[in-house]
Write a protein that holds these residues in place. Structure first.
Motif, mmCIF file in Angstrom:
data_model
loop_
_atom_site.group_PDB
_atom_site.id
_atom_site.type_symbol
_atom_site.label_atom_id
_atom_site.label_comp_id
_atom_site.label_asym_id
_atom_site.label_seq_id
_atom_site.Cartn_x
_atom_site.Cartn_y
_atom_site.Cartn_z
ATOM 1 N N ALA A 178 26.889 26.030 11.681
ATOM 2 C CA ALA A 178 26.036 26.466 10.574
ATOM 3 C C ALA A 178 24.763 25.633 10.515
ATOM 4 N N VAL A 179 24.741 24.521 11.239
ATOM 5 C CA VAL A 179 23.568 23.656 11.359
ATOM 6 C C VAL A 179 23.323 23.430 12.846
ATOM 7 N N THR A 180 22.071 23.548 13.269
ATOM 8 C CA THR A 180 21.761 23.347 14.684
ATOM 9 C C THR A 180 21.523 21.866 14.976
ATOM 10 N N LEU A 181 21.577 21.519 16.252
ATOM 11 C CA LEU A 181 21.323 20.138 16.648
ATOM 12 C C LEU A 181 19.892 19.738 16.301
ATOM 13 N N GLU A 182 18.932 20.652 16.483
ATOM 14 C CA GLU A 182 17.531 20.340 16.162
ATOM 15 C C GLU A 182 17.368 20.058 14.671
ATOM 16 N N GLN A 183 18.073 20.813 13.825
ATOM 17 C CA GLN A 183 18.011 20.556 12.384
ATOM 18 C C GLN A 183 18.638 19.208 12.048
ATOM 19 N N LEU A 184 19.736 18.887 12.718
ATOM 20 C CA LEU A 184 20.406 17.608 12.490
ATOM 21 C C LEU A 184 19.492 16.446 12.883
ATOM 22 N N MET A 185 18.779 16.605 13.982
ATOM 23 C CA MET A 185 17.860 15.569 14.431
ATOM 24 C C MET A 185 16.728 15.367 13.420
ATOM 25 N N ALA A 186 16.233 16.455 12.849
ATOM 26 C CA ALA A 186 15.167 16.338 11.847
ATOM 27 C C ALA A 186 15.673 15.651 10.586
ATOM 28 N N LEU A 187 16.867 15.983 10.143
ATOM 29 C CA LEU A 187 17.433 15.393 8.924
ATOM 30 C C LEU A 187 17.762 13.921 9.108
ATOM 31 N N ALA A 188 17.996 13.515 10.355
ATOM 32 C CA ALA A 188 18.370 12.132 10.632
ATOM 33 C C ALA A 188 17.215 11.159 10.459
ATOM 34 N N ILE A 189 16.037 11.643 10.090
ATOM 35 C CA ILE A 189 14.902 10.752 9.889
ATOM 36 C C ILE A 189 15.124 9.836 8.695
ATOM 37 N N THR A 190 16.057 10.196 7.801
ATOM 38 C CA THR A 190 16.422 9.332 6.679
ATOM 39 C C THR A 190 17.925 9.103 6.693
ATOM 40 N N ASP A 191 18.362 7.963 6.156
ATOM 41 C CA ASP A 191 19.796 7.669 6.046
ATOM 42 C C ASP A 191 20.356 8.074 4.690
ATOM 43 N N ASP A 192 19.519 8.604 3.829
ATOM 44 C CA ASP A 192 19.933 9.014 2.481
ATOM 45 C C ASP A 192 20.647 10.359 2.563
ATOM 46 N N HIS A 193 21.968 10.346 2.409
ATOM 47 C CA HIS A 193 22.743 11.577 2.529
ATOM 48 C C HIS A 193 22.362 12.596 1.460
ATOM 49 N N ALA A 194 22.086 12.130 0.260
ATOM 50 C CA ALA A 194 21.713 13.054 -0.812
ATOM 51 C C ALA A 194 20.392 13.743 -0.480
ATOM 52 N N ALA A 195 19.448 12.981 0.041
ATOM 53 C CA ALA A 195 18.162 13.565 0.414
ATOM 54 C C ALA A 195 18.320 14.552 1.572
ATOM 55 N N GLN A 196 19.174 14.215 2.527
ATOM 56 C CA GLN A 196 19.428 15.123 3.645
ATOM 57 C C GLN A 196 19.999 16.452 3.153
ATOM 58 N N GLU A 197 20.999 16.371 2.288
ATOM 59 C CA GLU A 197 21.647 17.588 1.804
ATOM 60 C C GLU A 197 20.700 18.404 0.930
ATOM 61 N N ALA A 198 19.901 17.735 0.102
ATOM 62 C CA ALA A 198 18.954 18.457 -0.752
ATOM 63 C C ALA A 198 17.913 19.178 0.101
#
Length: 680
Positions: A178-198
């Motif tokens: 449901a999430v692509t690797l490219e999207q995961l790589m973009a979200l990994a720019i921060t370690d804040d899980h709440a910010a990633q999910e939002a």
């Protein structure tokens, strides 16, 4: 060869012979691939595998069959492992006769064994691999040690660890595809899980591209690869001053670096510009200030002192004629198809042409100057252009200074008995030819498409635009448009192709088309069902849809070069036409006069103006397109709300004689404003 017997499984069919694990000297294993090895693809990553084997040993045996009568063996499965072992032996990390554990099979089942090893195995799930890397670090292993074990660089390890630290919810959805690797790589720019999910779950599906997610998480930070001040100050200087940096491990060295302290960056830029301000002040200006991010709005409040041009002396005129004659001779040699010139010869001629052009330009600059008393009255602003270079805006006048200078000029004119009252210059300036109405509409069509795309990305601004229009009509009882670019009856402005045939291929039009198609596919067409669907939408998605709808009604078509409708809306969304439009021959240069095209070239490639002035109009347009690439140059219609005009008159020869003196004076003044200081 040492043999290790393996017990025969009673369930094996009688047709399958017994198999043995044997220790074969590496030198007895043939390097040439066996014809029974089912893999035909070239072996890759041999060096990385060799590094891993050197540290951890060979974790899986090879599969072999006898070859000939000399005690040699062919490898039918494990070709990469064999190549890695041979590489280690070649580098003398292991002995050439090192015993290698091999599974000895009969020739009759060799191909089956090779195929079985390759297909009867299941690759490790990507998420399990990420968690395993994270577990290795938890055990106390260093990044460098892990990298050495697996024959990869430390950066590879850091990237996988960064992915492993993404929100568990997102990793679960990644596992479920449901999430692509490219999207995961973009979200990994921060370690804040709440910010990633939002960033992911609170955004509509069509705004979940890797680029959009990365922008969502870094919108309050400065992209060092794109920001002008970041280029000017330099990343090393910023970090040395204690500036915070967020790095995207999945981008290259030139991108993916975000600065978290805009205030410090501004301070460093001002300090670096201070030396330039002092140098400019020595020119005699009444004042000089540093404004790193000087905008059009800030510079527009100033008036400008017009420079005057004196006629060249006899010596200067002879020098100009001699330089132009040499230029013509060199250009003729370059254009001569029969001339046998090497690449070095062509390069030498081009360099000489550039040198001559620079000398001509220097002479021209020496012929222009400011009226007496103007320098002491006017001032200069030192700022940074969009490429990160220093630009000095000279001859700026505040309102009271402009009035005083005009009064002084009128007094001098009366004292000289002349008939000029200070208004003829304005008339000359107004008479200066611009671009055609057809081209103005073409450019403004591209500006409309770009502004639509930007408004669609800014729901808050779109909401303000709608409320602004409604408040004018309902609250303030205004029947006029009030300058609002939004058509509140929601008529999509889809006729831009009538004015700009190439609009369909523009990034803005293509992007808007995709967004509207995505919403059209999602929303029901029946009005009642649509209303129910909109009621159920989260507010964030509803605002996003509103932005798309409002953006589609925006129209800022213009008929003249000096028109800039909806300047406030453009400023609110930070419209920068460099992101949406590129100067080309067909898009601009072929549709303006030769003088106008050369005027533009003088702004972004002044050293080439003299050479281009000898060419035909079509050739000038083609060369101008080539030279403009990557410079960020924009025509006046696109620069009105972003920066002051950098053009200067570029006519030469007979065309220069036909240009009015007022045009030449104004052109020289503006050209100096765009001059970059080499000392900076």
């Amino acid at each position: 060869m040492t043999t290790v017997d393996t017990p025969e499984d009673s369930t094996l069919e009688a047709a399958v012979p017994a198999q043995n694990i044997v220790l074969v000297p590496l030198s007895r294993l043939r390097s040439r691939p066996s014809k029974r090895n089912v893999r035909r693809k070239a072996r890759t990553s041999i060096a990385a595998l060799a590094a891993s084997i050197r540290r951890l040993g060979l974790l899986q045996n090879l599969t072999v069959i006898p070859f000939g009568d000399g005690g040699d063996f062919e490898v039918v499965a494990g070709g990469r492992r064999l190549a890695a072992l041979k590489l280690l032996a070649k580098k003398r990390h292991i002995p050439e006769d090192r015993p290698v554990p091999c599974l000895l099979v009969a020739d009759t089942v060799a191909r089956t064994a090779s195929l079985t090893e390759n297909v009867q195995r299941e690759a490790m799930a990507p998420v399990d691999e990420l968690r395993a890397w994270k577990a290795l670090v938890a055990e106390g292993r260093s990044v460098e040690a892990i990298a050495a074990d697996f024959g990869v660089t430390p950066l590879v390890v850091k990237r996988r660890l960064r992915l492993a630290n993404v929100s568990p919810r997102l990793l679960t959805d990644y596992e479920a595809e449901a999430v692509t690797l490219e999207q995961l790589m973009a979200l990994a720019i921060t370690d804040d899980h709440a910010a990633q999910e939002a960033a992911f779950y609170d955004s509509p599906a069509w705004q979940r591209s890797p680029e959009a997610l990365r922008e969502h998480l870094t919108h309050e930070e400065i992209d060092a690869s794109r920001d002008a001040l970041a280029r000017f100050v330099g990343l090393e200087a910023y970090e040395a001053a204690g500036g915070g940096v967020r790095r995207d491990l999945f981008s290259d060295d030139r991108q993916g670096c975000y600065l978290t302290d805009p205030g410090l960056l501004e301070t460093l830029a001002r300090h670096k510009l201070a030396a330039v301000v002092e140098q400019v002040q020595l020119e005699g200006w009444g004042w000089a200030e540093a404004a790193p991010r000087a905008t059009a709005a800030e510079l527009h409040v100033f008036q400008r002192v017009r420079r005057t041009r004196r006629n060249p002396s006899r010596t200067e005129a002879k020098r100009i004629a001699k330089l132009e004659r040499k230029q013509n001779e060199l250009q003729d040699r370059l254009d001569d198809e029969d001339a046998d010139l090497s690449e070095d010869g062509v390069r030498a001629l081009q360099e000489e042409l550039d040198r001559l052009g620079n000398e001509l330009e220097a002479i021209e600059q020496s012929l222009t100057g400011y009226p007496p008393g103007a320098v002491e009255m006017a001032g200069a602003v030192v700022s940074v252009d969009h490429m990160g270079g220093v630009v000095v805006h000279r001859g700026l006048l505040r309102e009271e200074q402009a009035k005083a200078l005009r009064a002084q000029e009128r007094q001098e004119a009366r004292a000289a008995g002349g008939g000029r009252d200070g208004h003829e210059g304005d008339a000359d300036e107004a008479a200066k030819p611009g671009i055609s109405e057809k081209l103005a509409k073409r450019l403004s069509a591209h500006r409309t498409a770009a502004l639509q795309a930007e408004v669609a990305r800014h729901p808050q601004v779109a909401l303000v635009a709608v409320v602004h229009r409604l408040a004018l009509r309902v609250v303030l009882d205004s029947y006029g448009s009030g300058g609002s670019p939004v058509d509140i009856i929601a008529t999509p402005q889809d006729g831009l192709a009538l004015h700009a045939p190439d609009i369909g291929d523009s990034p803005a039009a293509v992007g808007m088309g995709k967004v509207r198609e995505a919403w059209a596919a999602r929303l029901p067409k029946e009005p009642k069902a649509l209303f129910a669907e909109l009621l159920a939408l989260p507010q964030g998605e509803l605002l996003s849809l509103l932005a798309v709808c409002v953006a589609s009604t925006v129209s800022v078509l213009a008929s003249r070069e000096d028109e800039a409708p909806a300047a406030e809306l453009a400023e609110a969304v930070s419209l920068d036409m460099r992101d949406w439009w590129t100067p080309t021959a067909e898009g601009y240069f072929a549709h303006v006069s030769k003088a106008k095209a050369l005027e533009a070239v003088l702004a972004f490639a002044p050293d080439h103006v003299t050479r281009l002035s000898k060419l035909k109009k079509a050739e000038i347009a083609s060369e101008a397109e080539r030279l403009a690439a990557g410079t960020g140059w924009l025509p006046v219609m696109f620069r009105a709300e972003a920066e002051p005009s950098p053009e200067t008159t570029a006519s030469s020869g007979t065309e220069a004689a036909e240009e009015s003196q007022a045009e030449a004076d104004e052109a020289a003044a503006v050209a100096e404003d765009r001059e970059e200081l080499a000392a900076a």
